[in-house]
Write a protein that holds these residues in place. Structure first.
Motif, PDB file in Angstrom:
ATOM      1  N   GLU A   1      19.657  -7.850  12.617  1.00  0.00           N
ATOM      2  CA  GLU A   1      20.938  -7.307  13.047  1.00  0.00           C
ATOM      3  C   GLU A   1      20.846  -5.847  13.489  1.00  0.00           C
ATOM      4  O   GLU A   1      21.831  -5.270  13.942  1.00  0.00           O
ATOM      5  CB  GLU A   1      21.949  -7.400  11.894  1.00  0.00           C
ATOM      6  N   THR A   2      19.684  -5.231  13.375  1.00  0.00           N
ATOM      7  CA  THR A   2      19.553  -3.799  13.698  1.00  0.00           C
ATOM      8  C   THR A   2      18.692  -3.566  14.909  1.00  0.00           C
ATOM      9  O   THR A   2      18.180  -2.461  15.099  1.00  0.00           O
ATOM     10  CB  THR A   2      18.971  -3.042  12.496  1.00  0.00           C
ATOM     11  N   ARG A   3      18.499  -4.574  15.755  1.00  0.00           N
ATOM     12  CA  ARG A   3      17.647  -4.419  16.940  1.00  0.00           C
ATOM     13  C   ARG A   3      18.484  -4.017  18.143  1.00  0.00           C
ATOM     14  O   ARG A   3      18.728  -4.794  19.048  1.00  0.00           O
ATOM     15  CB  ARG A   3      16.895  -5.726  17.217  1.00  0.00           C
TER      16      ARG A   3
ATOM     17  N   LEU B   1      24.018   5.281  12.161  1.00  0.00           N
ATOM     18  CA  LEU B   1      24.256   6.684  11.819  1.00  0.00           C
ATOM     19  C   LEU B   1      22.960   7.433  12.085  1.00  0.00           C
ATOM     20  O   LEU B   1      21.911   7.089  11.528  1.00  0.00           O
ATOM     21  CB  LEU B   1      24.668   6.831  10.354  1.00  0.00           C
ATOM     22  N   GLN B   2      23.031   8.433  12.930  1.00  0.00           N
ATOM     23  CA  GLN B   2      21.844   9.178  13.346  1.00  0.00           C
ATOM     24  C   GLN B   2      22.078  10.664  13.121  1.00  0.00           C
ATOM     25  O   GLN B   2      23.052  11.236  13.612  1.00  0.00           O
ATOM     26  CB  GLN B   2      21.530   8.892  14.806  1.00  0.00           C
TER      27      GLN B   2
ATOM     28  N   ARG C   1      24.372   0.501   8.929  1.00  0.00           N
ATOM     29  CA  ARG C   1      25.195   0.093   7.801  1.00  0.00           C
ATOM     30  C   ARG C   1      26.452  -0.634   8.293  1.00  0.00           C
ATOM     31  O   ARG C   1      26.870  -0.483   9.438  1.00  0.00           O
ATOM     32  CB  ARG C   1      25.621   1.318   6.969  1.00  0.00           C
ATOM     33  N   TRP C   2      27.024  -1.413   7.373  1.00  0.00           N
ATOM     34  CA  TRP C   2      28.318  -2.034   7.653  1.00  0.00           C
ATOM     35  C   TRP C   2      29.418  -0.999   7.464  1.00  0.00           C
ATOM     36  O   TRP C   2      29.309  -0.122   6.607  1.00  0.00           O
ATOM     37  CB  TRP C   2      28.546  -3.222   6.720  1.00  0.00           C
ATOM     38  N   ALA C   3      30.470  -1.121   8.254  1.00  0.00           N
ATOM     39  CA  ALA C   3      31.568  -0.152   8.167  1.00  0.00           C
ATOM     40  C   ALA C   3      32.889  -0.838   8.507  1.00  0.00           C
ATOM     41  O   ALA C   3      32.910  -1.910   9.133  1.00  0.00           O
ATOM     42  CB  ALA C   3      31.323   1.023   9.107  1.00  0.00           C
TER      43      ALA C   3
ATOM     44  N   LYS D   1      17.632   8.933   3.701  1.00  0.00           N
ATOM     45  CA  LYS D   1      16.267   9.353   3.383  1.00  0.00           C
ATOM     46  C   LYS D   1      15.652   8.544   2.249  1.00  0.00           C
ATOM     47  O   LYS D   1      14.473   8.733   1.911  1.00  0.00           O
ATOM     48  CB  LYS D   1      16.255  10.848   3.026  1.00  0.00           C
ATOM     49  N   GLY D   2      16.430   7.645   1.669  1.00  0.00           N
ATOM     50  CA  GLY D   2      15.947   6.841   0.553  1.00  0.00           C
ATOM     51  C   GLY D   2      15.236   5.582   0.998  1.00  0.00           C
ATOM     52  O   GLY D   2      15.042   5.331   2.196  1.00  0.00           O
ATOM     53  N   PRO D   3      14.851   4.739   0.048  1.00  0.00           N
ATOM     54  CA  PRO D   3      14.062   3.537   0.369  1.00  0.00           C
ATOM     55  C   PRO D   3      14.802   2.520   1.221  1.00  0.00           C
ATOM     56  O   PRO D   3      14.173   1.722   1.913  1.00  0.00           O
ATOM     57  CB  PRO D   3      13.730   2.964  -1.020  1.00  0.00           C
ATOM     58  N   ARG D   4      16.140   2.540   1.197  1.00  0.00           N
ATOM     59  CA  ARG D   4      16.900   1.598   2.030  1.00  0.00           C
ATOM     60  C   ARG D   4      17.188   2.162   3.417  1.00  0.00           C
ATOM     61  O   ARG D   4      17.723   1.466   4.278  1.00  0.00           O
ATOM     62  CB  ARG D   4      18.223   1.224   1.347  1.00  0.00           C
ATOM     63  N   GLY D   5      16.869   3.429   3.632  1.00  0.00           N
ATOM     64  CA  GLY D   5      17.181   4.055   4.913  1.00  0.00           C
ATOM     65  C   GLY D   5      16.182   3.689   5.993  1.00  0.00           C
ATOM     66  O   GLY D   5      16.494   3.042   6.979  1.00  0.00           O
ATOM     67  N   GLY D   6      14.914   4.098   5.783  1.00  0.00           N
ATOM     68  CA  GLY D   6      13.895   3.815   6.786  1.00  0.00           C
ATOM     69  C   GLY D   6      14.079   4.667   8.026  1.00  0.00           C
ATOM     70  O   GLY D   6      14.820   5.653   8.036  1.00  0.00           O
ATOM     71  N   HIS D   7      13.380   4.283   9.100  1.00  0.00           N
ATOM     72  CA  HIS D   7      13.508   4.953  10.404  1.00  0.00           C
ATOM     73  C   HIS D   7      13.226   6.459  10.299  1.00  0.00           C
ATOM     74  O   HIS D   7      13.887   7.275  10.956  1.00  0.00           O
ATOM     75  CB  HIS D   7      14.900   4.724  11.004  1.00  0.00           C
ATOM     76  N   GLY D   8      12.256   6.824   9.447  1.00  0.00           N
ATOM     77  CA  GLY D   8      11.867   8.222   9.341  1.00  0.00           C
ATOM     78  C   GLY D   8      12.891   9.104   8.661  1.00  0.00           C
ATOM     79  O   GLY D   8      12.788  10.340   8.717  1.00  0.00           O
ATOM     80  N   GLY D   9      13.891   8.512   8.032  1.00  0.00           N
ATOM     81  CA  GLY D   9      14.900   9.303   7.340  1.00  0.00           C
ATOM     82  C   GLY D   9      15.884  10.003   8.246  1.00  0.00           C
ATOM     83  O   GLY D   9      16.605  10.896   7.808  1.00  0.00           O
TER      84      GLY D   9
END
Length: 464
Positions: free
Chosen positions: A461-463, A383-384, A439-441, A426-434
Motif C-alpha cells: 500500500e506504500t508504493r 509524511l515527509q 500512515r493511516w489518517a 525515526k523508529g523501527p516502524r518508520g523506515g525510509h531513512g527516518g
C-alpha cells in the motif's frame, strides 16, 4: 519479430519503470497493456508536447555542422534529481556512472536513445539493433527527419523493420546498402547496437504506438528494400516523474478477480474490489442481471477475500491516533512563491510545467483548506520531514496518494504531537531513512488531521 510482450515481460518492464505491481497481480492482461502504454507515454513526457501535436508544423533540428547546431546526444537525455544524486554518489565512491546494461530493458532503451543521439551528431542516419549473439533478432532503422519540438526536445522520424532468422538475408542486404551512405570519416563501419530481444520488442511496441504521431499526409521516400518498413517517431525517454508514478501505481485492481477497482473496503480503505459484476470464474447464467445480483456478486469478491484481509482491516482498531493542525505553507513563506518538486522531478525541464509555464505558486494563507474527498473514512498519507535553517526538523509535508490533500504540519503549532510523529518516523516502524513514513489518517476538521501513529500499512500500500 513480433512486438508483443507476454504477461511476465510486461510486469518486468513496468517494475523497471517504477510501477511495482506484485508478480501475482490479478490485473487483467488488457489492463496491464494499457498501463504499459500510459507508462511509455509518460516516459516520453508527451504531456509536454504541443496540443495538437503535428510533426508537419515542426521546423528541422539544426544540422550537426551548422552554426546553430545543438547536441542531439544532450537533447535526448532525460534524468531526475534522484538519478543525479545516485550518479554523484557513485562518482564520489570511485565507481562508474554508467548503469549496468542488459539487466533492465527500460534502462537499456534509454541508453540506446543516447547512442542514437551521439551518432546523429556525427551525421549518421541509420543503425541496427541486434541481440548480442547476432543470431536471433534485429531492428533496422533509418532516420527520415530530425524535427524540433522545442530547444530541448527533438522528434526523430524513423523508418524501421524488425527481422528474425527467417528474414535475416533481407535485413543484411539492407545493411550493406546503408553502409555505402556513411560519411567518409566513418567509412564502411556497421552501426550496431547490442540490444536484448526484450529491449527490441519494447522499442517496437513504443514505435507502433507512436506511429499515430505521423499524419497520413507525411511523405516518405523509400529506398530499395524498404517497401515493408514502417514509419514512426522517437522522442526522448526518461524516468517517470512523481505524478505519473502516482497515477500508474494507484489502481491495482480488484484483489479477487483482477478487474478495475471501483471501491475500497469500507472498514479500512486499504484494499480494492471491482464492483463490476461477477468474477470471471462464475458461469454466465450467474452473471448479475439487476441491482440485487450486482450487489451480491460485488459482495462475493469481498467475502472471498475477507479471510486473507481481515487481519489488516482490524489492525487499525486500537491504534494510537494523534491530531495535528494543517497549514497550506510553512512559517515564513507567507507571500512568497513556492514550487513543488522531488527526487522524481525531471532535470531536463527545470521547474517547468506543461507548455513551458512555471509551476511556482504564491503562498496564500487565506486560501481554503485542502479538500476532503474521503469524508470520515481513513486514507493513506505520506509524511515527509523538512529541515529548518538550524538543521532541526521544524515541519513536514503531508499528502495523500492523489495529492488531493497536500498540506504541512509544523513544530510551532504543537511541539508534543510533532515530536511524536518525528519519533515514530525515526523508529523501527518508520523506515525510509527516518525522513518519511506512511500512515493511516482521517480528517477531523477542515484544518485538522488525525494520524494513526503506531499502525504501519502493508508494503503493497506504500508504493507511490
Amino acid at each position: 519479430m513480433e512486438w508483443t510482450l507476454n504477461r511476465s515481460e510486461t510486469l518486468q518492464v513496468l517494475q523497471c519503470m517504477g510501477i511495482e505491481l506484485p508478480a501475482d497481480t490479478k490485473l487483467l492482461d488488457d489492463v496491464l497493456e494499457k498501463r504499459l502504454r500510459d507508462a511509455l507515454n509518460a516516459a516520453q513526457y508527451k504531456d509536454r508536447l504541443p496540443s495538437p501535436f503535428d510533426i508537419s508544423d515542426l521546423s528541422p533540428w539544426p544540422a550537426p555542422k551548422s552554426a546553430e547546431r545543438r547536441s542531439l546526444f544532450d537533447a535526448v537525455q532525460r534524468g531526475s534529481f534522484q538519478e543525479s544524486r545516485q550518479i554523484f554518489a557513485k562518482k564520489l565512491a570511485g565507481g562508474s556512472a554508467v548503469p549496468e546494461l542488459y539487466v533492465d530493458p527500460f534502462t537499456d532503451l534509454r541508453q540506446t536513445m543516447m547512442g542514437i543521439g551521439k551518432w546523429l551528431d556525427q551525421g549518421l542516419r541509420w543503425c541496427v539493433l541486434q541481440d548480442r549473439e547476432r543470431e536471433h533478432c534485429a531492428v533496422n532503422m533509418r532516420i527520415l527527419d530530425i524535427l524540433e519540438v522545442d530547444e530541448k526536445t527533438p522528434a526523430i522520424v524513423v523508418l524501421y523493420r524488425s527481422f528474425d532468422k527467417s528474414t535475416a538475408e533481407i535485413g543484411i542486404n539492407w545493411l550493406k546498402e546503408q553502409v555505402a551512405t556513411n560519411p567518409p570519416e566513418i567509412g564502411k563501419a556497421l552501426l550496431n547496437v547490442n540490444a536484448t530481444p526484450l529491449e527490441q520488442r519494447l522499442l517496437l511496441k513504443l514505435l507502433a504506438w507512436n506511429a499515430s504521431l505521423v499524419p497520413s499526409s507525411y511523405e516518405v521516400e523509400r529506398r530499395h528494400g524498404e517497401e515493408s518498413f514502417k514509419v514512426s517517431v522517437l522522442l526522448p525517454i526518461g524516468p517517470l516523474e512523481y505524478n505519473a508514478l502516482s497515477k500508474l501505481n494507484a489502481n491495482q485492481g480488484c484483489a479477487v478477480c483482477g478487474k478495475r477497482a471501483a471501491s475500497r473496503c469500507a472498514g479500512c480503505h486499504s484494499i480494492s474490489y471491482c464492483g463490476q459484476g461477477a468474477p470471471p470464474y462464475l458461469p454466465s447464467p450467474l452473471k448479475p442481471r439487476n441491482k440485487l445480483t450486482f450487489s451480491f456478486y460485488f459482495a462475493a469478491c469481498q467475502r472471498a477475500h475477507w479471510p486473507e484481509h481481515k487481519a489488516t482491516c482490524r489492525s487499525l482498531k486500537g491504534g494510537t491516533w494523534r491530531t495535528v493542525r494543517l497549514r497550506t505553507s510553512v512559517p515564513g513563506m507567507e507571500g512568497m512563491y513556492m514550487a513543488h518538486f522531488n527526487n522524481r522531478t525531471s532535470t531536463a525541464f527545470g521547474l517547468q510545467g506543461g507548455g513551458g509555464k512555471p509551476t511556482f505558486q504564491q503562498v496564500d494563507e487565506s486560501a481554503p483548506p485542502p479538500p476532503n474527498v474521503y469524508g470520515d473514512r481513513p486514507f493513506l498519507v505520506k509524511l515527509q520531514i523538512g529541515l529548518g535553517g538550524s538543521g532541526m526538523a521544524e515541519n513536514m509535508m503531508v499528502y495523500d496518494r492523489k495529492r488531493t490533500a497536500q498540506a504541512f504540519v509544523c513544530l510551532e503549532d504543537d511541539a508534543w504531537a510533532f515530536g511524536e510523529l518525528v519519533k515514530e518516523m525515526k523508529g523501527p516502524r518508520g523506515g525510509h531513512g527516518g525522513v518519511k513514513m506512511y500512515r493511516w489518517a482521517r480528517r477531523v476538521s477542515d484544518w485538522e488531521l488525525s494520524v494513526c501513529l503506531d499502525r504501519a500499512p502493508g508494503a503493497a500500500e506504500t508504493r507511490w
